[in-house]
Design a protein around this motif. Structure first.
Motif, PDB file in Angstrom:
ATOM      1  N   THR A   1     -37.388 -12.564 -66.818  1.00  0.00           N
ATOM      2  CA  THR A   1     -36.700 -13.824 -67.115  1.00  0.00           C
ATOM      3  C   THR A   1     -36.333 -13.896 -68.583  1.00  0.00           C
ATOM      4  O   THR A   1     -37.167 -14.238 -69.431  1.00  0.00           O
ATOM      5  CB  THR A   1     -37.581 -15.034 -66.738  1.00  0.00           C
ATOM      6  N   PRO A   2     -35.081 -13.579 -68.932  1.00  0.00           N
ATOM      7  CA  PRO A   2     -34.628 -13.839 -70.291  1.00  0.00           C
ATOM      8  C   PRO A   2     -34.361 -15.328 -70.454  1.00  0.00           C
ATOM      9  O   PRO A   2     -33.722 -15.953 -69.601  1.00  0.00           O
ATOM     10  CB  PRO A   2     -33.331 -13.024 -70.379  1.00  0.00           C
ATOM     11  N   VAL A   3     -34.854 -15.893 -71.544  1.00  0.00           N
ATOM     12  CA  VAL A   3     -34.605 -17.304 -71.849  1.00  0.00           C
ATOM     13  C   VAL A   3     -33.803 -17.337 -73.143  1.00  0.00           C
ATOM     14  O   VAL A   3     -34.333 -17.086 -74.226  1.00  0.00           O
ATOM     15  CB  VAL A   3     -35.921 -18.092 -71.993  1.00  0.00           C
ATOM     16  N   LEU A   4     -32.523 -17.609 -73.031  1.00  0.00           N
ATOM     17  CA  LEU A   4     -31.634 -17.550 -74.176  1.00  0.00           C
ATOM     18  C   LEU A   4     -31.855 -18.749 -75.103  1.00  0.00           C
ATOM     19  O   LEU A   4     -32.108 -19.868 -74.636  1.00  0.00           O
ATOM     20  CB  LEU A   4     -30.176 -17.529 -73.723  1.00  0.00           C
ATOM     21  N   ALA A   5     -31.764 -18.498 -76.393  1.00  0.00           N
ATOM     22  CA  ALA A   5     -31.837 -19.552 -77.398  1.00  0.00           C
ATOM     23  C   ALA A   5     -30.670 -19.351 -78.360  1.00  0.00           C
ATOM     24  O   ALA A   5     -30.806 -18.691 -79.388  1.00  0.00           O
ATOM     25  CB  ALA A   5     -33.168 -19.504 -78.140  1.00  0.00           C
ATOM     26  N   PRO A   6     -29.484 -19.876 -78.032  1.00  0.00           N
ATOM     27  CA  PRO A   6     -28.319 -19.694 -78.903  1.00  0.00           C
ATOM     28  C   PRO A   6     -28.523 -20.404 -80.241  1.00  0.00           C
ATOM     29  O   PRO A   6     -28.952 -21.557 -80.296  1.00  0.00           O
ATOM     30  CB  PRO A   6     -27.172 -20.337 -78.108  1.00  0.00           C
ATOM     31  N   LEU A   7     -28.202 -19.697 -81.312  1.00  0.00           N
ATOM     32  CA  LEU A   7     -28.390 -20.211 -82.663  1.00  0.00           C
ATOM     33  C   LEU A   7     -27.058 -20.637 -83.255  1.00  0.00           C
ATOM     34  O   LEU A   7     -26.000 -20.066 -82.947  1.00  0.00           O
ATOM     35  CB  LEU A   7     -29.022 -19.139 -83.551  1.00  0.00           C
ATOM     36  N   ALA A   8     -27.113 -21.615 -84.137  1.00  0.00           N
ATOM     37  CA  ALA A   8     -25.933 -22.011 -84.883  1.00  0.00           C
ATOM     38  C   ALA A   8     -25.634 -20.955 -85.949  1.00  0.00           C
ATOM     39  O   ALA A   8     -26.491 -20.151 -86.304  1.00  0.00           O
ATOM     40  CB  ALA A   8     -26.160 -23.369 -85.527  1.00  0.00           C
ATOM     41  N   GLY A   9     -24.411 -20.957 -86.446  1.00  0.00           N
ATOM     42  CA  GLY A   9     -24.059 -20.044 -87.514  1.00  0.00           C
ATOM     43  C   GLY A   9     -23.162 -18.909 -87.100  1.00  0.00           C
ATOM     44  O   GLY A   9     -22.714 -18.125 -87.930  1.00  0.00           O
ATOM     45  N   GLY A  10     -22.878 -18.822 -85.796  1.00  0.00           N
ATOM     46  CA  GLY A  10     -21.988 -17.788 -85.315  1.00  0.00           C
ATOM     47  C   GLY A  10     -20.540 -18.250 -85.345  1.00  0.00           C
ATOM     48  O   GLY A  10     -20.169 -19.198 -86.047  1.00  0.00           O
ATOM     49  N   ASP A  11     -19.713 -17.585 -84.541  1.00  0.00           N
ATOM     50  CA  ASP A  11     -18.282 -17.901 -84.519  1.00  0.00           C
ATOM     51  C   ASP A  11     -17.971 -19.161 -83.735  1.00  0.00           C
ATOM     52  O   ASP A  11     -16.898 -19.750 -83.905  1.00  0.00           O
ATOM     53  CB  ASP A  11     -17.490 -16.736 -83.914  1.00  0.00           C
ATOM     54  N   VAL A  12     -18.865 -19.550 -82.845  1.00  0.00           N
ATOM     55  CA  VAL A  12     -18.613 -20.714 -81.992  1.00  0.00           C
ATOM     56  C   VAL A  12     -19.806 -21.657 -82.070  1.00  0.00           C
ATOM     57  O   VAL A  12     -20.935 -21.229 -82.351  1.00  0.00           O
ATOM     58  CB  VAL A  12     -18.370 -20.294 -80.523  1.00  0.00           C
ATOM     59  N   PRO A  13     -19.597 -22.951 -81.836  1.00  0.00           N
ATOM     60  CA  PRO A  13     -20.727 -23.877 -81.818  1.00  0.00           C
ATOM     61  C   PRO A  13     -21.666 -23.565 -80.657  1.00  0.00           C
ATOM     62  O   PRO A  13     -21.290 -22.896 -79.686  1.00  0.00           O
ATOM     63  CB  PRO A  13     -20.067 -25.252 -81.667  1.00  0.00           C
TER      64      PRO A  13
END
Length: 319
Positions: free
Chosen positions: A294-306
């Motif tokens: 089970t991968p649990v994604l945690a998208p971070l701010a600071g990339g190309d998209v919000p």
């Protein structure tokens, strides 16, 4: 079906502002929503709301500490979620760290392995509706019984970074949660856990094609985590002790800037999933291929998209 989880609340949104996106997670292909508990929101309220907003999702805490609540209160909180999401709630517990337990919550961080084991054993009995009177190694409970035990007791999984806790998870729990790993690290963790026990990991993701910018941002986060003793020991066990030593020495000397600069690019690239969305999805599937359930994604701010767009772009239905 492969599991594909998401961390809630999202890093740059309030919980109240997250309703629409959380409700959209199932149609995007996400199967799970997992909360965390550090110094932001508690681990249970976001899941209680998600149980209503997205009733298709499996819900889990990753993790709540075993030493910041009394055993009975922890059982009551878990029973409440299990009632709201019968058969869909997973209780993730763990030792946490001295900063969180002692500095922030005025508790005692002692015998972390034993306290986690004892709490697991207590919760097994309490959530099954038993009356518990027991002197454990690290605490004692006298006459506790849940007023309303859940019809379906939740599964319990353990935060586990090294062999002892991984083996405890395999013996007595329903799974293990790990953190800050590369796809190749998953093989080593899985070897200790064994087959047949669910392995869950939070994966920090930054959707962005400017690798230099991603690395600069990620280094600050990595330095804050990898200097914590439990994570330092974990990465020493994983084989990164020598490469991370300059960072740890600079941090111990109080030179935060030098510590951040001392983290090599290859460590950032190992531990942070980054690139365009398709590259990130492919990287996440590498983790799964190496033994992560089970991968649990945690998208971070600071990339190309919000972050809200990253949640949509990383959806498994797209890749």
């Amino acid at each position: 079906m492969d599991r594909w989880g998401m961390t809630i609340p999202f890093f740059d949104q309030t919980l109240s502002g997250s309703r629409e996106l959380i409700a959209a997670l199932p149609e995007l292909g996400y199967t799970d929503a997992w909360s965390a508990e550090v110094s932001g929101m508690d681990g249970f309220v976001p899941l209680a709301l998600a149980a209503q907003w997205a009733p298709e999702l499996r819900l889990g805490t990753a993790i709540v500490p075993v030493s910041t609540r009394g055993p009975g209160l922890l059982a009551m909180s878990a029973a409440t979620l299990a009632d709201l999401a019968p058969g869909r709630f997973v209780l993730g517990i763990g030792a946490s760290s001295p900063v969180i337990v002692e500095n922030w919550n005025s508790g005692e961080f002692v015998k972390p392995y034993a306290r986690t084991r004892d709490t697991l054993r207590f919760l097994r009995a309490a959530l099954a509706g038993e009356k518990v009177t027991q002197a454990y190694e690290t605490f004692e409970v006298k006459g506790f019984r849940l007023e309303n035990a859940p019809a379906v007791p939740p599964k319990i999984v353990l935060a586990a970074l090294r062999p002892g806790m991984l083996r405890l998870a395999a013996r007595e729990a329903d799974g293990a949660i790990t953190n800050w790993v590369s796809p190749s690290d998953v093989r080593k963790v899985r070897a200790e856990l064994g087959e047949g026990t669910e392995l869950i990991a939070r994966l920090f993701v930054m959707v962005g094609e400017d690798a230099a910018r991603v690395r600069e941002s990620a280094r600050r986060m990595l330095a804050a985590y990898l200097t914590v003793p439990v994570y330092a020991a974990f990465h020493d066990w994983l084989g990164r002790g020598d490469v991370l030593r300059p960072m740890q020495e600079a941090w111990a000397a109080g030179d935060r800037r030098a510590a951040v600069k001392a983290i090599p690019d290859e460590v950032v690239d190992d531990l942070i999933v980054h690139g365009d969305a398709a590259t990130c999805r492919a990287r996440i599937r590498e983790y799964v291929a190496n033994g992560l359930d089970t991968p649990v994604l945690a998208p971070l701010a600071g990339g190309d998209v919000p972050v809200d767009q990253a949640v949509r772009d990383l959806a498994p239905v797209l890749g």
